[in-house]
Design an enzyme around this catalytic site. Structure first.
Site: not given
Length: 273
Positions: A111, A2-3, A92
């Site tokens: 992550r 995500p940018e 997660h």
DNA sequence: ACCAGTTCCTGGCAGC
DNA sequence: TGCTGCCAGGAACTGG
């Protein structure tokens, strides 16, 4: 990953789905992505309403009715999903907010490079995270952009990735903007002409606007709040196209490493001077 | 002060 | 089939 365009898409999705809802309950699975303690989160989130949802760089800022801010950074693999019915927490998933209408907002991150933090309104101004961010690339004027970059040293790609100089650009959009502006990623900023910087400013805004329209790029596992992928990856001209022909001149796209990051460019269209 | 290198983290994939 | 090891990268951190 995500940018700015992906985060903007998520923010718009959140406004559509959870704005003004009241938090009824929450589940917390402690992990390193939580930068506030579970007790602190419970104390400050329960019974609050979602008052405003904004973006600053790659950060999502949710303002609660108390005035406190929930600041969420998605890192590499973070996601926020809106669920209109209860569902089991995934392996997660780290936080689940349940609203009084029984819908949910769930934060997950495979992550764990992301951050989930609650900032008291009284601390918000002092809070470093947002204070150290550079200007918004879609808001900065052409002249301010030129002036800002003219003061910087180093390679243009590194400068674009530096959030304290300009906020929101990541690896994909840096590569795409440099291709659009015909600038070599290793070019020293100080060697770029005023005209080159003007072109870069235009290129950044053009690419980011197009990407927002396309709902962002889904190259890895990015999805919006309703689980839909973006489709700007189909318009990438260099990112992820190593060895494929340049869309402008047919030369094979090259990949090099800058700052431990893959960097994609056309060796013919993007020359160093 | 500044810059380059290292670290965190996991799933996916290549290679054997 | 199953194992090993590498790769992706945002940002904080470390060392020179």
């Amino acid at each position: 990953m995500p940018e700015l365009p992906e985060v903007e898409t998520i923010v718009r999705g959140l406004r559509k789905t959870v704005l003004s809802k009241k938090i009824k309950s929450l589940k917390i699975f402690p992990s390193r992505v939580l930068h506030s303690s579970p007790a602190f989160l419970k104390r400050n989130l329960l019974r609050q309403r979602i008052q405003e949802i904004n973006r600053r760089g790659k950060n999502i800022i949710i303002k609660l009715s108390s005035g406190d801010l929930l600041v969420i950074h998605l890192g590499m693999t973070g996601n926020l999903f809106y669920l209109n019915r209860p569902a089991f927490m995934g392996k997660h998933d780290h936080i689940d907010l349940e609203f009084s209408d029984r819908t949910h907002l769930r934060y997950g991150d495979i992550r764990k490079f992301g951050k989930f933090k609650l900032i008291k309104s009284s601390q918000a101004i002092k809070e470093g995270v947002l204070k150290t961010l550079g200007p918004e690339p879609l808001e900065i004027s052409r002249d301010d952009f030129v002036q800002l970059l003219q003061k910087k040293k180093g390679r243009i790609k590194s400068v674009l990735l530096n959030q304290s100089i300009i906020a929101g650009i990541g690896n994909i959009y840096a590569d795409e903007a440099l291709f659009e502006a015909k600038l070599h990623p290793l070019q020293k900023v100080s060697d770029i002409s005023r005209n080159g910087l003007i072109k870069l400013h235009q290129a950044i805004q053009k690419i980011l606007r197009k990407a927002i329209k396309a709902g962002g790029s889904s190259v890895d596992n990015y999805r919006d709040v309703e689980g839909e992928p973006g489709f700007f990856q189909f318009y990438h001209k260099v990112y992820g196209r190593e060895g494929e022909p340049c869309k402008r001149c047919g030369t094979k796209i090259k990949r090099i490493i800058i700052n431990q990051r893959s960097t994609h460019f056309c060796p013919k269209c993007q020359k160093k001077n």
